[in-house]
Design a protein around this motif. Structure first.
Motif, PDB file in Angstrom:
ATOM      1  N   ASP A   1      60.061  45.432  36.081  1.00 52.82           N
ATOM      2  CA  ASP A   1      61.477  45.077  35.919  1.00 52.82           C
ATOM      3  C   ASP A   1      61.732  43.585  36.127  1.00 52.82           C
ATOM      4  O   ASP A   1      62.866  43.127  36.057  1.00 52.82           O
ATOM      5  N   GLU A   2      60.671  42.820  36.374  1.00 57.71           N
ATOM      6  CA  GLU A   2      60.733  41.368  36.565  1.00 57.71           C
ATOM      7  C   GLU A   2      61.618  40.954  37.737  1.00 57.71           C
ATOM      8  O   GLU A   2      62.192  39.881  37.747  1.00 57.71           O
ATOM      9  N   GLU A   3      61.679  41.800  38.768  1.00 56.34           N
ATOM     10  CA  GLU A   3      62.517  41.516  39.926  1.00 56.34           C
ATOM     11  C   GLU A   3      61.736  40.947  41.108  1.00 56.34           C
ATOM     12  O   GLU A   3      62.327  40.388  42.023  1.00 56.34           O
ATOM     13  N   LYS A   4      60.392  41.110  41.108  1.00 54.52           N
ATOM     14  CA  LYS A   4      59.616  40.589  42.233  1.00 54.52           C
ATOM     15  C   LYS A   4      58.215  40.196  41.801  1.00 54.52           C
ATOM     16  O   LYS A   4      57.672  40.708  40.830  1.00 54.52           O
ATOM     17  N   VAL A   5      57.640  39.253  42.552  1.00 53.87           N
ATOM     18  CA  VAL A   5      56.260  38.839  42.337  1.00 53.87           C
ATOM     19  C   VAL A   5      55.369  39.862  43.031  1.00 53.87           C
ATOM     20  O   VAL A   5      55.528  40.131  44.218  1.00 53.87           O
ATOM     21  N   VAL A   6      54.462  40.436  42.279  1.00 58.82           N
ATOM     22  CA  VAL A   6      53.540  41.430  42.811  1.00 58.82           C
ATOM     23  C   VAL A   6      52.253  40.747  43.284  1.00 58.82           C
ATOM     24  O   VAL A   6      51.696  41.099  44.312  1.00 58.82           O
TER      25      VAL A   6
ATOM     26  N   ALA B   1      44.781  31.974  40.658  1.00 59.68           N
ATOM     27  CA  ALA B   1      44.416  30.880  39.760  1.00 59.68           C
ATOM     28  C   ALA B   1      43.900  31.393  38.422  1.00 59.68           C
ATOM     29  O   ALA B   1      44.053  30.743  37.392  1.00 59.68           O
ATOM     30  N   GLU B   2      43.308  32.574  38.431  1.00 54.90           N
ATOM     31  CA  GLU B   2      42.736  33.166  37.220  1.00 54.90           C
ATOM     32  C   GLU B   2      43.563  34.372  36.774  1.00 54.90           C
ATOM     33  O   GLU B   2      43.980  35.188  37.596  1.00 54.90           O
ATOM     34  N   LEU B   3      43.767  34.487  35.474  1.00 55.49           N
ATOM     35  CA  LEU B   3      44.559  35.565  34.890  1.00 55.49           C
ATOM     36  C   LEU B   3      44.047  36.946  35.309  1.00 55.49           C
ATOM     37  O   LEU B   3      44.818  37.783  35.792  1.00 55.49           O
ATOM     38  N   GLN B   4      42.767  37.190  35.134  1.00 56.45           N
ATOM     39  CA  GLN B   4      42.220  38.509  35.426  1.00 56.45           C
ATOM     40  C   GLN B   4      42.358  38.873  36.908  1.00 56.45           C
ATOM     41  O   GLN B   4      42.560  40.039  37.249  1.00 56.45           O
ATOM     42  N   GLU B   5      42.276  37.885  37.780  1.00 55.72           N
ATOM     43  CA  GLU B   5      42.432  38.140  39.211  1.00 55.72           C
ATOM     44  C   GLU B   5      43.871  38.554  39.528  1.00 55.72           C
ATOM     45  O   GLU B   5      44.104  39.463  40.326  1.00 55.72           O
ATOM     46  N   ALA B   6      44.852  37.891  38.906  1.00 53.32           N
ATOM     47  CA  ALA B   6      46.259  38.255  39.122  1.00 53.32           C
ATOM     48  C   ALA B   6      46.526  39.681  38.653  1.00 53.32           C
ATOM     49  O   ALA B   6      47.209  40.453  39.329  1.00 53.32           O
ATOM     50  N   ILE B   7      45.972  40.044  37.506  1.00 50.12           N
ATOM     51  CA  ILE B   7      46.146  41.403  36.981  1.00 50.12           C
ATOM     52  C   ILE B   7      45.474  42.419  37.897  1.00 50.12           C
ATOM     53  O   ILE B   7      46.053  43.460  38.213  1.00 50.12           O
TER      54      ILE B   7
ATOM     55  N   ALA C   1      47.978  46.592  43.898  1.00 49.55           N
ATOM     56  CA  ALA C   1      49.259  46.724  44.598  1.00 49.55           C
ATOM     57  C   ALA C   1      50.110  47.850  44.010  1.00 49.55           C
ATOM     58  O   ALA C   1      51.245  48.066  44.428  1.00 49.55           O
ATOM     59  N   GLY C   2      49.568  48.548  42.987  1.00 50.71           N
ATOM     60  CA  GLY C   2      50.281  49.685  42.410  1.00 50.71           C
ATOM     61  C   GLY C   2      51.098  49.379  41.170  1.00 50.71           C
ATOM     62  O   GLY C   2      51.779  50.238  40.643  1.00 50.71           O
ATOM     63  N   GLU C   3      51.027  48.148  40.682  1.00 47.93           N
ATOM     64  CA  GLU C   3      51.768  47.773  39.466  1.00 47.93           C
ATOM     65  C   GLU C   3      50.774  47.791  38.307  1.00 47.93           C
ATOM     66  O   GLU C   3      50.044  46.834  38.080  1.00 47.93           O
TER      67      GLU C   3
END
Length: 66
Positions: free
Chosen positions: A25-30, A34-40, A46-48
């Protein structure tokens, strides 16, 4: 139709150049990294499972190209 959403307040404390995974819903940072794959990966841990991913610009401007 797609409606643009101002997420600049969510990105204030995120390092420049970082990849940011937002809740669906773009309401919070999950997660962010530094790397795209790490953020995903962190967002999924975290359940997202379907995060919205953006990159914080390297410059002072928070203008994002869509």
């Amino acid at each position: 139709m797609f409606a643009a959403k101002d997420i600049s307040k969510l990105l204030v404390d995120i390092p420049k150049g970082a990849w940011v995974a937002l809740s669906k819903d773009e309401e919070k940072v999950v997660a962010y990294a530094a790397e795209l794959q790490e953020a995903i990966k962190m967002a999924k841990e975290a359940g997202e499972n379907d995060p919205v991913v953006v990159r914080v610009p390297e410059t002072e401007s928070l203008s994002l190209l869509l």
